[in-house]
Design an enzyme around this catalytic site. Sequence first.
Site, PDB file in Angstrom:
ATOM      1  N   THR A 119       0.795  -1.269  -0.107  1.00 51.95           N
ATOM      2  CA  THR A 119       0.061  -0.066   0.028  1.00 51.95           C
ATOM      3  C   THR A 119       0.721   1.251   0.099  1.00 51.95           C
ATOM      4  OG1 THR A 119      -1.410   1.213   1.452  1.00 51.95           O
ATOM      5  CG2 THR A 119      -0.158  -0.301   2.465  1.00 51.95           C
ATOM      6  N   LYS A 147       2.334  -3.355   7.519  1.00 54.29           N
ATOM      7  CA  LYS A 147       2.497  -3.605   5.975  1.00 54.29           C
ATOM      8  C   LYS A 147       3.931  -3.296   5.640  1.00 54.29           C
ATOM      9  CE  LYS A 147      -0.109  -4.655   3.174  1.00 54.29           C
ATOM     10  NZ  LYS A 147      -0.504  -6.081   2.796  1.00 54.29           N
TER      11      LYS A 147
HETATM   12  P1  NAD Z   1      -9.976  -6.805   2.507  1.00 53.68           P
HETATM   13  O1  NAD Z   1      -9.967  -6.604   3.939  1.00 53.68           O
HETATM   14  O2  NAD Z   1     -11.348  -6.756   1.579  1.00 53.68           O
HETATM   15  O3  NAD Z   1      -9.626  -8.527   2.109  1.00 53.68           O
HETATM   16  C1  NAD Z   1      -8.792  -9.094   2.979  1.00 53.68           C
HETATM   17  C2  NAD Z   1      -8.838 -10.630   2.558  1.00 53.68           C
HETATM   18  O4  NAD Z   1      -7.775 -11.362   3.424  1.00 53.68           O
HETATM   19  C3  NAD Z   1     -10.139 -11.161   3.226  1.00 53.68           C
HETATM   20  O5  NAD Z   1     -10.678 -12.005   2.323  1.00 53.68           O
HETATM   21  C4  NAD Z   1      -9.797 -11.787   4.496  1.00 53.68           C
HETATM   22  O6  NAD Z   1     -10.680 -13.252   4.757  1.00 53.68           O
HETATM   23  C5  NAD Z   1      -8.332 -12.287   4.137  1.00 53.68           C
HETATM   24  N1  NAD Z   1      -7.499 -12.922   5.491  1.00 53.68           N
HETATM   25  C6  NAD Z   1      -7.446 -11.831   6.319  1.00 53.68           C
HETATM   26  N2  NAD Z   1      -6.563 -12.266   7.084  1.00 53.68           N
HETATM   27  C7  NAD Z   1      -6.184 -13.478   6.736  1.00 53.68           C
HETATM   28  C8  NAD Z   1      -5.291 -14.516   7.105  1.00 53.68           C
HETATM   29  N3  NAD Z   1      -4.544 -14.629   8.378  1.00 53.68           N
HETATM   30  N4  NAD Z   1      -5.036 -15.847   6.475  1.00 53.68           N
HETATM   31  C9  NAD Z   1      -5.835 -15.829   5.014  1.00 53.68           C
HETATM   32  N5  NAD Z   1      -6.655 -14.929   4.750  1.00 53.68           N
HETATM   33  C10 NAD Z   1      -6.635 -13.870   5.417  1.00 53.68           C
HETATM   34  O7  NAD Z   1      -8.750  -6.211   1.955  1.00 53.68           O
HETATM   35  P2  NAD Z   1      -8.488  -5.643   0.352  1.00 53.68           P
HETATM   36  O8  NAD Z   1      -9.045  -4.072   0.306  1.00 53.68           O
HETATM   37  O9  NAD Z   1      -8.957  -6.368  -0.746  1.00 53.68           O
HETATM   38  O10 NAD Z   1      -6.869  -5.665   0.596  1.00 53.68           O
HETATM   39  C11 NAD Z   1      -6.035  -6.559  -0.033  1.00 53.68           C
HETATM   40  C12 NAD Z   1      -4.606  -6.203  -0.050  1.00 53.68           C
HETATM   41  O11 NAD Z   1      -4.429  -4.920  -0.787  1.00 53.68           O
HETATM   42  C13 NAD Z   1      -4.100  -5.965   1.149  1.00 53.68           C
HETATM   43  O12 NAD Z   1      -2.965  -6.544   1.559  1.00 53.68           O
HETATM   44  C14 NAD Z   1      -3.967  -4.461   1.623  1.00 53.68           C
HETATM   45  O13 NAD Z   1      -3.041  -4.237   2.490  1.00 53.68           O
HETATM   46  C15 NAD Z   1      -3.812  -4.023  -0.078  1.00 53.68           C
HETATM   47  N6  NAD Z   1      -4.167  -2.647  -0.344  1.00 53.68           N
HETATM   48  C16 NAD Z   1      -5.597  -2.375  -0.205  1.00 53.68           C
HETATM   49  C17 NAD Z   1      -5.728  -1.047  -0.461  1.00 53.68           C
HETATM   50  C18 NAD Z   1      -7.129  -0.482  -0.515  1.00 53.68           C
HETATM   51  O14 NAD Z   1      -7.497   0.359  -0.766  1.00 53.68           O
HETATM   52  N7  NAD Z   1      -8.298  -1.461   0.003  1.00 53.68           N
HETATM   53  C19 NAD Z   1      -4.834  -0.197  -1.332  1.00 53.68           C
HETATM   54  C20 NAD Z   1      -3.685  -0.718  -1.591  1.00 53.68           C
HETATM   55  C21 NAD Z   1      -3.196  -1.960  -1.052  1.00 53.68           C
END
Ligand code: NAD
Length: 330
Positions: A119, A147
Amino acid sequence: MKLLVCGGAGFIGSNFVRIRVREHGDDVVVLDKLTYAGRRENLHDVIDDVRFVHGAIEDPSAVADAIDGVDAVVNFAAETHVDRSIAEPDAFVTTNGQGTYVLLEAARKAGVRYVQVSTDEVYGSIEEGSFTETSPLQPSSPYSATKTGADLLVLSYFHTYGLETLIARGSNNYGPYQYPEKLIPLMVLNALHGDKLPVYGDGMQVRNWLYVTDFGRGIGHVLEQGAAGEVYNVGGPDECPNIEVVKRIVSATGNDDSLIEYVTDRPGHDRRYSLSSEKLRGLGWEARVHFAEGLQQTVDWYRENTWWWEPIRSGDYREYYERQYGRALG
Ligand code: NAD
Ligand code: TYD
């Protein structure tokens, strides 16, 4: 390609799985713990095309089962909400820290390419200009700190063990299947229900909005064309202050500004995020969706897909909302 997609039942992961299955014909294994944010419903139209393993990334036996025979790992699995990390950081350390470590060890043993989804929040806040991949890492919240720790561990596996690691750092994503704790779906669903729209502080914090399929395709570029050991920023084409995002949602849902309510600011709130994506553009990636168009599509999707959010809005989310905002949802 045979891919292990960790966290593939979440918002960005499920959109990524859809792109890889439909547009690339990949053979996909999804490993997901199904926390409050992970739902099989997010994969409803591709669930029969993937192998689904219900398990945690910090569990070495679940990871060993899921990684068997794959060519590469893409890790989306994380605890992702800043406000939850402020209230209860524990799971952030376990999943984002220990979980990444367990996955890296498994990838090292299997000798497969590893992509960490990261991120812009690892860089902290920037008043002017944009972060490049060499900007200092200055995270502000327990979410972004864990992160950042994960990113550093990933880089160490490249330098120390020669594991083919890559990091894709995205800016704020929005689009279908995003859990309504995040700004855009929270405001859309509240506006559709006539609930107040809670804007933190003065609402002048700026985010760099990236449509979720643009991030998914950017991660695909990093996976297929990125150089081992490198970091790639994946920034959206537009920046917008929160209050303007909320006002656009008010108008797209046919409401008026009286729904907006300024509430106590988030502690340690980053003022502005902005990414330079020049490096990834060098690999041929370009964001396709501008904010005005993507926001309208997102509002339309939530309006049309009540089946997706009704169980969330009538479930545990209500308690979370009351704890976080000190008022009940209507
Ligand atoms: P989200 O919270 O919608 O989904 C996270 C997923 O990870 C869920 O399906 C959850 O069940 C799973 N999960 C959580 N803990 C777990 C574990 N211990 N073992 C296995 N599965 C697990 O998140 P998102 O918004 O889809 O983000 C996904 C990735 O992208 C993350 O790494 C986040 O840091 C990164 N990211 C998100 C954004 C954003 O704007 N949402 C921006 C940049 C980067
Ligand atoms: P969020 O979607 O939580 O993403 P991030 O904190 O990772 O950027 O929040 C986006 C912006 O919206 C952030 O500046 C905080 C603000 N915000 C509000 O003003 N009110 C809210 O209810 C939420 C959830 C966020």
